[in-house]
Motif scaffolding. Sequence first.
Motif, PDB file in Angstrom:
ATOM      1  N   SER A  21       0.599  -1.175   0.013  1.00  0.00           N
ATOM      2  CA  SER A  21      -0.038  -0.064   0.249  1.00  0.00           C
ATOM      3  C   SER A  21       1.087   1.343   0.023  1.00  0.00           C
ATOM      4  CB  SER A  21      -0.930   0.034   1.338  1.00  0.00           C
ATOM      5  OG  SER A  21      -0.212  -0.175   2.544  1.00  0.00           O
ATOM      6  N   HIS A  22       2.172   1.214   0.281  1.00  0.00           N
ATOM      7  CA  HIS A  22       2.904   2.220   0.592  1.00  0.00           C
ATOM      8  C   HIS A  22       4.467   1.911   0.029  1.00  0.00           C
ATOM      9  CE1 HIS A  22      -0.163   3.524   3.567  1.00  0.00           C
ATOM     10  NE2 HIS A  22       0.177   4.653   3.233  1.00  0.00           N
ATOM     11  N   HIS A  23       5.025   2.760  -0.657  1.00  0.00           N
ATOM     12  CA  HIS A  23       6.193   2.298  -1.249  1.00  0.00           C
ATOM     13  C   HIS A  23       7.173   3.865  -1.266  1.00  0.00           C
ATOM     14  CE1 HIS A  23       8.558   0.132  -4.562  1.00  0.00           C
ATOM     15  NE2 HIS A  23       9.264   1.353  -4.570  1.00  0.00           N
ATOM     16  N   LEU A  24       8.076   3.867  -0.346  1.00  0.00           N
ATOM     17  CA  LEU A  24       8.855   5.281  -0.151  1.00  0.00           C
ATOM     18  C   LEU A  24      10.166   5.106  -0.375  1.00  0.00           C
ATOM     19  CD1 LEU A  24       8.723   8.129   0.597  1.00  0.00           C
ATOM     20  CD2 LEU A  24       8.820   7.337   3.084  1.00  0.00           C
ATOM     21  N   HIS A  25      10.804   6.067  -1.065  1.00  0.00           N
ATOM     22  CA  HIS A  25      12.308   6.027  -1.363  1.00  0.00           C
ATOM     23  C   HIS A  25      12.713   7.240  -0.653  1.00  0.00           C
ATOM     24  CE1 HIS A  25      13.049   2.614  -4.030  1.00  0.00           C
ATOM     25  NE2 HIS A  25      11.925   2.846  -4.474  1.00  0.00           N
ATOM     26  N   VAL A  26      13.905   7.157   0.204  1.00  0.00           N
ATOM     27  CA  VAL A  26      14.364   8.371   0.760  1.00  0.00           C
ATOM     28  C   VAL A  26      15.978   8.420   0.297  1.00  0.00           C
ATOM     29  CG1 VAL A  26      15.015   9.642   3.295  1.00  0.00           C
ATOM     30  CG2 VAL A  26      12.866   8.182   2.676  1.00  0.00           C
ATOM     31  N   PHE A  27      16.463   9.554  -0.201  1.00  0.00           N
ATOM     32  CA  PHE A  27      17.819   9.732  -0.670  1.00  0.00           C
ATOM     33  C   PHE A  27      18.435  10.854   0.352  1.00  0.00           C
ATOM     34  CE2 PHE A  27      15.345   8.257  -4.228  1.00  0.00           C
ATOM     35  CZ  PHE A  27      16.321   7.288  -4.675  1.00  0.00           C
ATOM     36  N   GLY A  28      19.920  10.721   0.423  1.00  0.00           N
ATOM     37  CA  GLY A  28      20.554  11.826   1.142  1.00  0.00           C
ATOM     38  C   GLY A  28      20.490  13.279   0.495  1.00  0.00           C
ATOM     39  N   ALA A  29      20.873  14.156   0.985  1.00  0.00           N
ATOM     40  CA  ALA A  29      20.456  15.725   0.211  1.00  0.00           C
ATOM     41  C   ALA A  29      21.670  15.768  -0.673  1.00  0.00           C
ATOM     42  CB  ALA A  29      20.702  16.538   1.354  1.00  0.00           C
ATOM     43  N   THR A  30      22.621  15.253  -0.748  1.00  0.00           N
ATOM     44  CA  THR A  30      23.589  15.252  -1.936  1.00  0.00           C
ATOM     45  C   THR A  30      23.287  14.234  -3.034  1.00  0.00           C
ATOM     46  OG1 THR A  30      25.257  14.032  -0.691  1.00  0.00           O
ATOM     47  CG2 THR A  30      25.118  16.081  -0.452  1.00  0.00           C
ATOM     48  N   SER A  31      22.582  13.333  -2.844  1.00  0.00           N
ATOM     49  CA  SER A  31      22.558  11.997  -3.662  1.00  0.00           C
ATOM     50  C   SER A  31      21.909  12.838  -5.154  1.00  0.00           C
ATOM     51  CB  SER A  31      21.488  11.055  -3.606  1.00  0.00           C
ATOM     52  OG  SER A  31      21.104  10.255  -4.392  1.00  0.00           O
ATOM     53  N   LEU A  32      22.728  12.232  -6.322  1.00  0.00           N
ATOM     54  CA  LEU A  32      22.392  12.544  -7.673  1.00  0.00           C
ATOM     55  C   LEU A  32      21.118  11.843  -8.168  1.00  0.00           C
ATOM     56  CD1 LEU A  32      25.787  12.787  -9.228  1.00  0.00           C
ATOM     57  CD2 LEU A  32      24.516  14.779  -8.288  1.00  0.00           C
ATOM     58  N   VAL A  33      20.547  10.820  -7.454  1.00  0.00           N
ATOM     59  CA  VAL A  33      19.669   9.678  -7.686  1.00  0.00           C
ATOM     60  C   VAL A  33      18.143  10.570  -8.128  1.00  0.00           C
ATOM     61  CG1 VAL A  33      18.242   7.804  -7.451  1.00  0.00           C
ATOM     62  CG2 VAL A  33      20.902   7.838  -7.027  1.00  0.00           C
ATOM     63  N   PRO A  34      17.682  11.469  -7.190  1.00  0.00           N
ATOM     64  CA  PRO A  34      16.585  12.261  -7.459  1.00  0.00           C
ATOM     65  C   PRO A  34      16.525  12.839  -8.768  1.00  0.00           C
ATOM     66  CG  PRO A  34      17.104  12.239  -5.270  1.00  0.00           C
ATOM     67  CD  PRO A  34      18.187  11.922  -5.793  1.00  0.00           C
ATOM     68  N   GLU A  35      17.499  13.587  -9.121  1.00  0.00           N
ATOM     69  CA  GLU A  35      17.579  14.279 -10.184  1.00  0.00           C
ATOM     70  C   GLU A  35      17.432  13.269 -11.514  1.00  0.00           C
ATOM     71  OE1 GLU A  35      17.611  17.288 -13.628  1.00  0.00           O
ATOM     72  OE2 GLU A  35      17.105  17.381 -11.075  1.00  0.00           O
ATOM     73  N   ALA A  36      18.140  12.211 -11.741  1.00  0.00           N
ATOM     74  CA  ALA A  36      18.102  11.273 -12.535  1.00  0.00           C
ATOM     75  C   ALA A  36      17.033  10.659 -12.707  1.00  0.00           C
ATOM     76  CB  ALA A  36      19.303  10.142 -12.337  1.00  0.00           C
ATOM     77  N   ASN A  37      16.243  10.482 -11.463  1.00  0.00           N
ATOM     78  CA  ASN A  37      14.995   9.878 -11.619  1.00  0.00           C
ATOM     79  C   ASN A  37      14.023  10.795 -12.277  1.00  0.00           C
ATOM     80  OD1 ASN A  37      15.592   7.583 -10.627  1.00  0.00           O
ATOM     81  ND2 ASN A  37      14.837   8.168  -8.347  1.00  0.00           N
ATOM     82  N   ARG A  38      14.069  12.307 -12.019  1.00  0.00           N
ATOM     83  CA  ARG A  38      13.178  13.239 -12.774  1.00  0.00           C
ATOM     84  C   ARG A  38      13.653  13.375 -14.181  1.00  0.00           C
ATOM     85  NH1 ARG A  38      13.899  15.631  -7.673  1.00  0.00           N
ATOM     86  NH2 ARG A  38      16.034  16.656  -8.356  1.00  0.00           N
ATOM     87  N   VAL A  39      14.891  13.172 -14.446  1.00  0.00           N
ATOM     88  CA  VAL A  39      15.100  13.206 -16.004  1.00  0.00           C
ATOM     89  C   VAL A  39      14.286  12.155 -16.741  1.00  0.00           C
ATOM     90  CG1 VAL A  39      16.968  12.982 -17.667  1.00  0.00           C
ATOM     91  CG2 VAL A  39      17.140  14.565 -15.801  1.00  0.00           C
ATOM     92  N   PHE A  40      14.652  10.863 -15.910  1.00  0.00           N
ATOM     93  CA  PHE A  40      14.006   9.531 -16.632  1.00  0.00           C
ATOM     94  C   PHE A  40      12.429   9.699 -16.850  1.00  0.00           C
ATOM     95  CE2 PHE A  40      11.930   5.598 -15.991  1.00  0.00           C
ATOM     96  CZ  PHE A  40      12.803   4.747 -16.960  1.00  0.00           C
ATOM     97  N   ARG A  41      11.971  10.155 -15.735  1.00  0.00           N
ATOM     98  CA  ARG A  41      10.299  10.405 -15.792  1.00  0.00           C
ATOM     99  C   ARG A  41       9.947  11.358 -17.051  1.00  0.00           C
ATOM    100  NH1 ARG A  41       9.119  12.637 -10.550  1.00  0.00           N
ATOM    101  NH2 ARG A  41       9.369  14.469 -11.354  1.00  0.00           N
ATOM    102  N   ALA A  42      10.694  12.580 -17.076  1.00  0.00           N
ATOM    103  CA  ALA A  42      10.477  13.498 -18.117  1.00  0.00           C
ATOM    104  C   ALA A  42      10.699  12.878 -19.569  1.00  0.00           C
ATOM    105  CB  ALA A  42      11.313  14.801 -18.005  1.00  0.00           C
ATOM    106  N   TYR A  43      11.778  11.916 -19.609  1.00  0.00           N
ATOM    107  CA  TYR A  43      11.931  11.361 -20.991  1.00  0.00           C
ATOM    108  C   TYR A  43      10.743  10.434 -21.654  1.00  0.00           C
ATOM    109  CZ  TYR A  43      14.234   8.155 -24.399  1.00  0.00           C
ATOM    110  OH  TYR A  43      14.635   7.826 -25.289  1.00  0.00           O
ATOM    111  N   VAL A  44      10.498   9.738 -20.407  1.00  0.00           N
ATOM    112  CA  VAL A  44       9.499   8.585 -20.728  1.00  0.00           C
ATOM    113  C   VAL A  44       8.166   9.243 -21.143  1.00  0.00           C
ATOM    114  CG1 VAL A  44       8.193   6.996 -19.651  1.00  0.00           C
ATOM    115  CG2 VAL A  44      10.517   7.006 -19.421  1.00  0.00           C
ATOM    116  N   ALA A  45       7.781  10.502 -20.418  1.00  0.00           N
ATOM    117  CA  ALA A  45       6.851  11.281 -20.410  1.00  0.00           C
ATOM    118  C   ALA A  45       6.728  11.831 -21.933  1.00  0.00           C
ATOM    119  CB  ALA A  45       6.483  12.357 -19.421  1.00  0.00           C
TER     120      ALA A  45
END
Length: 101
Positions: A21-45
């Motif tokens: 029912s819940h699925h949560l990812h938490v990243f450190g403040a300096t992680s590059l993963v969230p930006e890469a995830n945003r780029v991936f999402r924008a590309y697929v969209a």
Amino acid sequence: MAFPEDDDHLFFAKDTDGKRSHHLHVFGATSLVPEANRVFRAYVAANPDAARRYEAAKRRAAELHSHSRAQYGAAKEEMMTQLSAEARLWSLSAGHQSAQG
């Protein structure tokens, strides 16, 4: 739970009535993963072919490995790697924000 390959990546899941029912990812403040995830999402969209390939990989992985998150992830890893590389190139060529990671 922490991901073995990334100590800065925590994952929390909650099951309700035996189903996720819940699925949560938490990243450190300096992680590059969230930006890469945003780029991936924008590309697929923005790219219907990429969206279809992503959907097909996820559906195939879910059909084969509905009871194992690890096997599900492994089954779609090749497509995720390919699409992530395409997304980085797309982002850089389109002048989007940095897609490092």
